[in-house]
Design a protein around this motif. Structure first.
Motif, PDB file in Angstrom:
ATOM      1  N   SER A  38     -16.981 -11.598 -36.743  1.00 25.30           N
ATOM      2  CA  SER A  38     -17.776 -10.384 -36.984  1.00 25.30           C
ATOM      3  C   SER A  38     -17.215  -9.219 -36.179  1.00 25.30           C
ATOM      4  CB  SER A  38     -19.242 -10.608 -36.611  1.00 25.30           C
ATOM      5  OG  SER A  38     -19.359 -11.017 -35.259  1.00 25.30           O
ATOM      6  N   SER A  84     -24.289  -4.470 -35.240  1.00 21.60           N
ATOM      7  CA  SER A  84     -22.910  -4.492 -35.719  1.00 21.60           C
ATOM      8  C   SER A  84     -22.338  -3.119 -35.410  1.00 21.60           C
ATOM      9  CB  SER A  84     -22.874  -4.824 -37.204  1.00 21.60           C
ATOM     10  OG  SER A  84     -21.547  -4.890 -37.649  1.00 21.60           O
ATOM     11  N   ASP A  96     -20.004  -8.354 -41.995  1.00 18.28           N
ATOM     12  CA  ASP A  96     -20.275  -9.500 -41.097  1.00 18.28           C
ATOM     13  C   ASP A  96     -21.178 -10.527 -41.777  1.00 18.28           C
ATOM     14  OD1 ASP A  96     -18.930  -8.004 -39.204  1.00 18.28           O
ATOM     15  OD2 ASP A  96     -20.719  -7.426 -38.078  1.00 18.28           O
TER      16      ASP A  96
END
Ligand SMILES: Cc1cc2nc3c(=O)[nH]c(=O)nc-3n(C[C@H](O)[C@H](O)[C@H](O)COP(=O)(O)O)c2cc1C
Length: 184
Positions: A38, A84, A96
């Motif tokens: 991620s 994120s 992600d």
């Protein structure tokens, strides 16, 4: 199952047997999603396992996915965009969570389970029903269960009028070498 066989045999399953999924198989799916890469390792997603038949029924869209209540289990992927990041207008929480979901989808296929990415749903309704925090977005759902080939085929034939059994673009249309448009 061998990795490339998992990739090539996976397909969206839209018909499910009335049989529960073993807990250890669900956990294996969740575990593979947990290991996904991620943006800045933000791991912005949460996956919610829903097995309550009434809740699953409430998540189904009556026209687009009326078959959803056949599934014994639905995984709801939600994410906190702030956990994120964004770069040049690219919202990485979607990337992600998409990667994590694909890990899950492939782990399901490897264990003989069917999935189908669902992008059409009532986000507000799902958030309220599952008590998902306000700041989070629902990114995707997928049913998880044993494919019922007969029901699946029926839906695929109906949908096939539109998607013709999901053909793929040719490799030379999707992949280039050295510059855009240059095939090998
Ligand atoms: C972001 C995304 C959203 C999707 N939403 C739906 C959906 O709402 N309902 C559905 O039946 N299939 C949905 N699909 C499944 C696609 O239709 C399917 O992946 C595509 O036709 C290719 O077929 P295959 O998965 O069988 O290879 C979605 C797939 C993706 C990646």
């Amino acid at each position: 199952m061998e990795f490339f066989d998992v990739i090539s045999t996976r397909r969206s399953v839209r018909g499910y047997k009335d049989a529960p999924v073993e807990e250890e198989k669900i956990v294996k799916c969740l575990e593979t999603a947990r290991l996904a890469p991620s943006w800045k390792n933000g791991q912005c997603w949460n996956l919610i396992v829903v097995r309550d038949k009434e809740k699953i029924k409430a998540m189904a869209h009556p026209i687009v996915n009326p078959w959803l209540p056949q599934a014994p289990c639905v995984i709801v992927a939600c994410a906190d965009p702030k956990k994120s990041g964004e770069r040049d207008g690219r919202q990485y929480y979607l990337v992600d969570t998409g990667i994590a979901m694909e890990h899950l989808v492939l782990a399901a296929a490897a264990q003989g389970l069917g999935t189908c990415w669902i992008g059409i749903y009532d986000e507000a309704k799902i958030k309220e029903m599952l008590q998902i925090p306000e700041e989070m977005r629902v990114v995707a759902l997928t049913p998880l269960g044993y494919p019922d080939e007969e029901n699946n085929l029926r839906v695929r034939i109906t949908k096939g009028l539109i998607e013709k059994f999901s053909p793929r673009r040719k490799l030379e249309e999707t992949a280039f070498f050295e510059k855009f448009g240059k095939t090998k």
